[in-house]
Write a protein that holds these residues in place. Structure first.
Motif, PDB file in Angstrom:
ATOM      1  N   ALA A 142       0.868  -1.171   0.000  1.00  0.00           N
ATOM      2  CA  ALA A 142       0.000   0.000   0.000  1.00  0.00           C
ATOM      3  C   ALA A 142       0.905   1.221   0.000  1.00  0.00           C
ATOM      4  O   ALA A 142       1.704   1.403   0.918  1.00  0.00           O
ATOM      5  N   VAL A 143       0.791   2.045  -1.022  1.00  0.00           N
ATOM      6  CA  VAL A 143       1.672   3.206  -1.185  1.00  0.00           C
ATOM      7  C   VAL A 143       0.823   4.450  -1.401  1.00  0.00           C
ATOM      8  O   VAL A 143      -0.016   4.489  -2.315  1.00  0.00           O
ATOM      9  N   ALA A 144       1.022   5.452  -0.565  1.00  0.00           N
ATOM     10  CA  ALA A 144       0.310   6.723  -0.705  1.00  0.00           C
ATOM     11  C   ALA A 144       1.323   7.856  -0.653  1.00  0.00           C
ATOM     12  O   ALA A 144       1.861   8.166   0.414  1.00  0.00           O
ATOM     13  N   LEU A 186       2.713  -7.283   4.688  1.00  0.00           N
ATOM     14  CA  LEU A 186       2.079  -6.143   4.032  1.00  0.00           C
ATOM     15  C   LEU A 186       2.937  -4.923   4.286  1.00  0.00           C
ATOM     16  O   LEU A 186       3.225  -4.591   5.444  1.00  0.00           O
ATOM     17  N   GLN A 187       3.376  -4.265   3.214  1.00  0.00           N
ATOM     18  CA  GLN A 187       4.197  -3.063   3.316  1.00  0.00           C
ATOM     19  C   GLN A 187       3.308  -1.838   3.122  1.00  0.00           C
ATOM     20  O   GLN A 187       2.619  -1.726   2.111  1.00  0.00           O
ATOM     21  N   ALA A 188       3.311  -0.941   4.090  1.00  0.00           N
ATOM     22  CA  ALA A 188       2.499   0.277   4.008  1.00  0.00           C
ATOM     23  C   ALA A 188       3.410   1.496   4.072  1.00  0.00           C
ATOM     24  O   ALA A 188       4.104   1.705   5.069  1.00  0.00           O
ATOM     25  N   PHE A 189       3.394   2.306   3.014  1.00  0.00           N
ATOM     26  CA  PHE A 189       4.268   3.487   2.931  1.00  0.00           C
ATOM     27  C   PHE A 189       3.416   4.708   2.633  1.00  0.00           C
ATOM     28  O   PHE A 189       2.722   4.771   1.614  1.00  0.00           O
ATOM     29  N   ALA A 190       3.442   5.671   3.544  1.00  0.00           N
ATOM     30  CA  ALA A 190       2.686   6.910   3.375  1.00  0.00           C
ATOM     31  C   ALA A 190       3.626   8.098   3.476  1.00  0.00           C
ATOM     32  O   ALA A 190       4.219   8.332   4.534  1.00  0.00           O
ATOM     33  N   GLY A 230       0.763  11.457   2.779  1.00  0.00           N
ATOM     34  CA  GLY A 230      -0.489  10.883   2.322  1.00  0.00           C
ATOM     35  C   GLY A 230      -1.088  10.034   3.426  1.00  0.00           C
ATOM     36  O   GLY A 230      -0.592  10.014   4.556  1.00  0.00           O
ATOM     37  N   GLY A 231      -2.174   9.346   3.115  1.00  0.00           N
ATOM     38  CA  GLY A 231      -2.849   8.545   4.121  1.00  0.00           C
ATOM     39  C   GLY A 231      -3.214   7.163   3.617  1.00  0.00           C
ATOM     40  O   GLY A 231      -3.586   6.983   2.458  1.00  0.00           O
ATOM     41  N   THR A 272       2.367  -9.605   9.195  1.00  0.00           N
ATOM     42  CA  THR A 272       3.252  -8.535   9.659  1.00  0.00           C
ATOM     43  C   THR A 272       3.064  -7.318   8.757  1.00  0.00           C
ATOM     44  O   THR A 272       3.274  -7.414   7.544  1.00  0.00           O
ATOM     45  N   ILE A 273       2.655  -6.216   9.349  1.00  0.00           N
ATOM     46  CA  ILE A 273       2.469  -4.966   8.600  1.00  0.00           C
ATOM     47  C   ILE A 273       3.646  -4.060   8.925  1.00  0.00           C
ATOM     48  O   ILE A 273       3.802  -3.605  10.068  1.00  0.00           O
ATOM     49  N   ARG A 274       4.494  -3.812   7.929  1.00  0.00           N
ATOM     50  CA  ARG A 274       5.654  -2.933   8.099  1.00  0.00           C
ATOM     51  C   ARG A 274       5.282  -1.552   7.599  1.00  0.00           C
ATOM     52  O   ARG A 274       5.032  -1.359   6.415  1.00  0.00           O
ATOM     53  N   CYS A 275       5.266  -0.605   8.512  1.00  0.00           N
ATOM     54  CA  CYS A 275       4.782   0.744   8.203  1.00  0.00           C
ATOM     55  C   CYS A 275       5.930   1.735   8.097  1.00  0.00           C
ATOM     56  O   CYS A 275       6.918   1.640   8.830  1.00  0.00           O
ATOM     57  N   ALA A 276       5.758   2.692   7.199  1.00  0.00           N
ATOM     58  CA  ALA A 276       6.630   3.857   7.132  1.00  0.00           C
ATOM     59  C   ALA A 276       5.727   5.054   6.870  1.00  0.00           C
ATOM     60  O   ALA A 276       5.207   5.217   5.762  1.00  0.00           O
ATOM     61  N   ALA A 277       5.504   5.851   7.897  1.00  0.00           N
ATOM     62  CA  ALA A 277       4.654   7.033   7.777  1.00  0.00           C
ATOM     63  C   ALA A 277       5.537   8.267   7.894  1.00  0.00           C
ATOM     64  O   ALA A 277       6.001   8.606   8.984  1.00  0.00           O
ATOM     65  N   ILE A 278       5.791   8.903   6.773  1.00  0.00           N
ATOM     66  CA  ILE A 278       6.661  10.077   6.715  1.00  0.00           C
ATOM     67  C   ILE A 278       5.784  11.300   6.452  1.00  0.00           C
ATOM     68  O   ILE A 278       5.288  11.493   5.344  1.00  0.00           O
ATOM     69  N   MET A 279       5.551  12.079   7.478  1.00  0.00           N
ATOM     70  CA  MET A 279       4.663  13.237   7.361  1.00  0.00           C
ATOM     71  C   MET A 279       3.320  12.822   6.781  1.00  0.00           C
ATOM     72  O   MET A 279       2.700  13.542   5.995  1.00  0.00           O
ATOM     73  N   GLY A 280       2.888  11.613   7.142  1.00  0.00           N
ATOM     74  CA  GLY A 280       1.621  11.074   6.692  1.00  0.00           C
ATOM     75  C   GLY A 280       1.027  10.200   7.779  1.00  0.00           C
ATOM     76  O   GLY A 280       1.544  10.123   8.893  1.00  0.00           O
TER      77      GLY A 280
END
Length: 237
Positions: free
Chosen positions: A125-127, A144-148, A151-152, A168-176
């Motif tokens: 999931a890429v936003a 599941l790779q989640a990169f924001a 964005g959201g 396993t959900i690996r998250c990267a929320a950068i100013m999102g």
């Protein structure tokens, strides 16, 4: 006495002299590398999304600094060929970053590509200055790779098809922001890192024996990852 000059490297003197081999120069090596036909193939949106996931994982484990991540991420958006994308990841330990790499051909194992119901597994999931939603009857595997990035992402696991005992959900929320909703009857583990942001772990807890396990990890940098429990929309599921 006259001293004859030493022959130059790679050459011999005399009437029967045979020229020695000419060393391969760096430009020749570069030219040989450019002959790789794959490097000239056009990349797809899915290829760019995969590289973005690799970069976000590299930022999370410290392989890239924030400035390096920003620089490479901006190049991903405009990359046109596989060669352009390879240049952004060649120096990264991709195999150690935990990013699921899809098979290079359609002959890959069906269990890696689809669920028991036949639906294709959702892995990314890429936003980037946009939004992304995962929910409904989607099928998820073990990663599941989640990169924001500014964005959201909204991940609703209440009705999805779990195809592995642990997701396993690996998250990267950068100013999102990344919002993850789980049903009340699953085990949840949250162990992410927040830097000038938030990584909510209030939903962590045990589910009944045999229930799926959802592990949420990663990085929230000037952004937020929120994990919350809500009743299922369809109580019979």
């Amino acid at each position: 006495m006259t001293i004859s000059p030493e022959p130059s490297e790679g050459h011999t003197s005399g009437p029967d002299a045979t020229p020695g081999p000419i060393p391969l120069r760096k430009p020749d090596l570069t030219a040989a590398h450019n002959l790789d036909p794959r490097a000239r193939l056009r990349a797809s949106d899915a290829d760019r999304e995969l590289v973005q996931q690799i970069l976000s994982a590299a930022l999370s484990n410290g392989s890239l600094s924030l400035s390096e991540f920003d620089e490479r991420s901006s190049k991903v958006v405009v990359a046109k060929t596989f060669g352009d994308l390879d240049n952004l990841t060649d120096d990264l330990p991709v195999a150690q970053l935990g990013v699921p790499i899809p098979p290079s051909s359609a002959t890959g194992s069906a269990s890696r590509l689809s669920s028991g119901s036949g639906r294709r597994l959702v892995h990314n999931a890429v936003a980037v200055m946009s939004g992304w939603e995962i929910g409904g009857n989607a099928a998820v595997g073990d990663n599941l790779q989640a990169f924001a990035l500014m964005g959201g992402i909204d991940i609703d696991l209440r009705e999805v098809e779990f195809t592995a005992p642990q997701l396993t959900i690996r998250c990267a929320a950068i100013m999102g922001g990344i919002d993850i909703t789980v049903p009340p009857d699953v085990t949840v583990e949250v162990n992410g890192l927040a830097v000038m942001g938030g990584f909510g772990g209030k939903a962590a807890g045990l589910g009944p024996p045999g229930a799926p396990v959802v592990v949420v990890t990663g990085l929230a940098l000037m952004g937020g990852v929120d994990v919350k429990r809500k009743p299922r929309k369809n109580p019979e599921k």
